[in-house]
Design a protein around this motif. Structure first.
Motif, mmCIF file in Angstrom:
data_model
loop_
_atom_site.group_PDB
_atom_site.id
_atom_site.type_symbol
_atom_site.label_atom_id
_atom_site.label_comp_id
_atom_site.label_asym_id
_atom_site.label_seq_id
_atom_site.Cartn_x
_atom_site.Cartn_y
_atom_site.Cartn_z
ATOM 1 N N ASP B 76 -32.931 17.179 -6.668
ATOM 2 C CA ASP B 76 -32.860 18.804 -5.882
ATOM 3 C C ASP B 76 -31.664 18.881 -5.518
ATOM 4 O O ASP B 76 -30.919 19.852 -5.415
ATOM 5 C CB ASP B 76 -34.751 19.178 -5.557
ATOM 6 N N ILE B 77 -31.466 17.629 -4.589
ATOM 7 C CA ILE B 77 -30.827 17.813 -3.875
ATOM 8 C C ILE B 77 -28.631 18.057 -4.521
ATOM 9 O O ILE B 77 -28.295 18.429 -3.933
ATOM 10 C CB ILE B 77 -29.935 17.156 -2.568
ATOM 11 N N ARG B 78 -28.980 17.046 -5.452
ATOM 12 C CA ARG B 78 -27.444 16.698 -6.058
ATOM 13 C C ARG B 78 -27.347 18.333 -7.041
ATOM 14 O O ARG B 78 -26.115 19.000 -6.733
ATOM 15 C CB ARG B 78 -27.317 16.127 -7.662
ATOM 16 N N GLU B 79 -28.294 19.009 -7.211
ATOM 17 C CA GLU B 79 -28.222 20.177 -7.789
ATOM 18 C C GLU B 79 -27.752 21.518 -7.061
ATOM 19 O O GLU B 79 -26.911 22.148 -6.881
ATOM 20 C CB GLU B 79 -29.226 20.785 -8.692
ATOM 21 N N LEU B 80 -28.688 21.281 -5.431
ATOM 22 C CA LEU B 80 -27.779 22.296 -4.749
ATOM 23 C C LEU B 80 -26.503 22.442 -3.988
ATOM 24 O O LEU B 80 -26.016 23.019 -3.914
ATOM 25 C CB LEU B 80 -28.835 22.233 -3.713
ATOM 26 N N PHE B 81 -26.640 20.725 -4.328
ATOM 27 C CA PHE B 81 -24.885 20.476 -4.107
ATOM 28 C C PHE B 81 -23.679 20.971 -4.858
ATOM 29 O O PHE B 81 -22.964 21.584 -4.331
ATOM 30 C CB PHE B 81 -24.448 19.107 -3.557
ATOM 31 N N ASP B 82 -24.156 21.438 -5.948
ATOM 32 C CA ASP B 82 -23.456 21.594 -6.988
ATOM 33 C C ASP B 82 -23.126 22.651 -7.529
ATOM 34 O O ASP B 82 -21.899 23.674 -7.220
ATOM 35 C CB ASP B 82 -23.736 20.338 -8.424
ATOM 36 N N VAL B 83 -23.911 23.751 -7.611
ATOM 37 C CA VAL B 83 -24.377 24.929 -7.363
ATOM 38 C C VAL B 83 -23.122 25.772 -5.852
ATOM 39 O O VAL B 83 -22.699 26.716 -5.593
ATOM 40 C CB VAL B 83 -25.301 25.246 -7.007
ATOM 41 N N GLY B 152 -28.303 31.548 1.173
ATOM 42 C CA GLY B 152 -29.759 30.936 0.452
ATOM 43 C C GLY B 152 -29.505 29.589 0.319
ATOM 44 O O GLY B 152 -31.039 28.337 0.796
ATOM 45 N N LEU B 153 -28.714 29.352 -0.469
ATOM 46 C CA LEU B 153 -28.929 27.605 -0.860
ATOM 47 C C LEU B 153 -28.546 27.592 0.439
ATOM 48 O O LEU B 153 -29.257 25.674 0.325
ATOM 49 C CB LEU B 153 -28.005 27.882 -1.946
ATOM 50 N N ALA B 154 -27.980 27.494 0.776
ATOM 51 C CA ALA B 154 -27.485 26.582 2.433
ATOM 52 C C ALA B 154 -28.918 26.308 2.840
ATOM 53 O O ALA B 154 -28.826 25.514 4.136
ATOM 54 C CB ALA B 154 -26.732 27.210 3.202
ATOM 55 N N GLY B 155 -29.758 27.713 3.491
ATOM 56 C CA GLY B 155 -30.577 27.676 3.843
ATOM 57 C C GLY B 155 -32.194 26.315 3.518
ATOM 58 O O GLY B 155 -32.464 25.820 4.072
ATOM 59 N N ARG B 156 -31.689 26.093 2.212
ATOM 60 C CA ARG B 156 -32.954 25.040 1.573
ATOM 61 C C ARG B 156 -32.530 24.064 1.689
ATOM 62 O O ARG B 156 -33.125 23.331 1.548
ATOM 63 C CB ARG B 156 -32.637 25.789 0.011
ATOM 64 N N ILE B 157 -31.385 23.896 2.233
ATOM 65 C CA ILE B 157 -30.609 22.697 2.175
ATOM 66 C C ILE B 157 -30.435 22.335 3.240
ATOM 67 O O ILE B 157 -30.487 21.131 3.883
ATOM 68 C CB ILE B 157 -29.403 22.154 1.611
ATOM 69 N N ARG B 158 -30.455 23.330 4.537
ATOM 70 C CA ARG B 158 -30.558 23.134 5.704
ATOM 71 C C ARG B 158 -31.450 21.683 6.535
ATOM 72 O O ARG B 158 -31.457 21.568 7.612
ATOM 73 C CB ARG B 158 -30.703 24.101 6.253
#
Lengths: 215, 215
Positions: B76-83, B152-158
Motif C-alpha cells: 500500500d505504501i509503495r502504491e501511495l508513494f508512486d501515486v 487526500g493521499l497525503a492524509g492516508r500516509i501521514r
DNA sequence: CTTCCAAAAAATGAATGCAAAATATCAGGC
DNA sequence: GCCTGATATTTTGCATTCATTTTTTGGAAG
C-alpha cells in the motif's frame, strides 16, 4: 469479487450511477424524500451515501440547504483533464516497468480494432476501444490506489458528454489515432518517461478538442 | 476561511485528525460508542463521518463488524508513494506553466533555509522546509482538484512515521538535497517534462530510503 | 401590478429507538 | 485442563422521531 456486502454499499453504487447517468440535472437539488421512495430506504442510509458522494466530489452539500448535483465549470473540467492526464502519465510509466507481453498484446489487439473502427468511421466502436485502451494501461500499472483514484475522477467527469461533439471533428480523430500509435510505440519500447509525456499531452489535446467543440 | 458550517463538517475534521494523529492503533476497531462520548454527539453524525473517512481510504468498513483503522501494507505504501509521485510530477509540470516569479522566489527562499538546516543537521527544520517546498509546488500548479487529491493521499500516509528513520541516513539526506537542487533548477528553467521526471524519481528515492530504513 | 412581510409548509440535521447480527460469557462434555 | 455449544451482552444497521432552518404561500401596502 465482492459478495455485495451491505445495503449501504449497494445503495451507494446505485445512487452514484443514478447521478452519473444524468437522471438529475446539473445543479439540481437532490431530493432526499423522492430518492428514499425511489430506493425504498429511509433517510439515514441515503444521507450517509450522500455524504460519501459529496466527498467524492459528485455532489455538494450546502449547510441546511441540502445536496445539489455539482456543476462542472469549464475550469473544473480543465482541472479534471489535467489530473487525469497526470494519472495516465503515471500509469504509462508504471506500465512500462511491469507490463507483461500478454497484457501488451491485448492492448495492441484493441488498438488494431480501434484502427478498423476509425477507418470505417464507426464512432461507437472507436470510443469503446479508446476507453478500453486507456483503462488497460491503468490496469497494467498494477497500482490499485492509482486505479481507484483514477476511477473516482473519471466518475466525476462522466456526467459531461463530449463524444457526440468530438466525433464530428475528423481532424482530431486522425490526430488522436497518430497519438495512440505513439503511445503503443513507446509502450512497446518500455520507454516510461517518454510514454508519460505522450499520455499527458494526449489528454491535453483531448481537452482542447472538447473545448473547441463545445465552446 | 470557512465559517465552520455544520456539526458534521467540524466532526469530520476532528475525527480525521483524531485518526491521522494516531490515537487509534493500526487495524484497531473504531469504537462508535466511545467516540460519541468523546465528541459529545449521537451515533448518526458519527456514522456519516465514518462513511466519508472510509471513502477517503483512512478506515475500512466491514459489514456488520464496524470500522477498523486501515492498515497500510508495504505494498500500500509503495502504491501511495508512486501515486503521490505521479501527482507531484504533474504539479511540477503545471507549475512550470504558470508559476509567478514571486511564488518561485518563495520556494527558492525556503530551499535556502532548508540548505542551512541541512548543514546544521537540524532535522526538524529540514523536514518542515522539505514539506513546505513540495506543498508550494502543488499550490503553484494552480489546480484545486490536484491539490485536493494530493491532500487526500497525503492524509492516508501521514499515519506512517518515517522521519525518525529517514533522518538517520546521512547519505540519503545529501542525495535529497542534490535532488532538490535539480528540482529548483528545472523549475527555474520552466522545464516542465524534465521537472516532472525529477519529481517522480525523487519520490521513488524517498520510498527506497524509507524501505531501507524500516524493513 | 409589484413588493414586502408574516405565517404555514416542507426539508434538513441530529437524537433516539428497535430488530438483526456479531461478539463475549459460561456451562457441559471429553 | 481444554474444547464445544448455547445463552447473554454488546454492537451494528436502519427506521422513526424531534427540533431547527429554509422555502413557499398568502395577503396587505405602496
Amino acid at each position: 469479487m465482492k459478495p455485495a456486502t451491505s445495503l449501504h454499499e449497494g445503495l451507494l453504487v446505485a445512487l452514484r450511477d443514478f447521478i452519473v447517468e444524468g437522471n438529475l440535472a446539473d445543479g439540481a437539488r437532490v431530493p432526499e424524500r423522492a430518492l428514499c421512495e425511489r430506493f425504498n430506504i429511509s433517510r439515514t442510509p441515503l444521507r450517509e451515501a450522500l455524504k460519501v458522494l459529496a466527498a467524492e466530489g459528485l455532489i455538494e452539500l450546502l449547510p441546511n440547504r441540502g445536496a445539489r448535483v455539482r456543476e462542472l465549470s469549464p475550469e473544473d473540467i480543465r482541472e479534471l483533464f489535467d489530473v487525469m492526464g497526470g494519472l495516465e502519465a503515471l500509469a504509462g510509466r508504471l506500465a512500462c516497468e511491469r507490463i507483461s507481453e500478454a497484457e501488451f498484446a491485448e492492448i495492441e489487439r484493441i488498438h488494431h480494432d480501434m484502427y478498423r473502427f476509425y477507418l470505417r468511421r464507426d464512432m461507437h466502436g472507436y470510443f469503446h476501444c479508446n476507453q478500453a485502451i486507456h483503462q488497460l494501461i491503468v490496469a497494467a500499472a498494477g497500482n490499485a490506489t492509482l486505479a481507484a483514484t483514477y476511477a473516482g475522477l473519471a466518475g466525476r467527469i462522466r456526467r459531461v458528454r463530449y463524444s457526440a461533439n468530438l466525433a464530428k471533428d475528423r481532424d482530431r480523430l486522425g490526430e488522436a489515432m497518430r497519438e495512440h500509435e505513439a503511445i503503443l510505440d513507446a509502450l512497446r519500447r518500455r520507454a516510461g518517461p517518454e510514454l508519460s509525456d505522450i499520455l499527458f499531452l494526449h489528454l491535453r489535446n483531448k481537452l482542447k478538442a472538447a473545448q473547441a467543440s463545445t465552446g
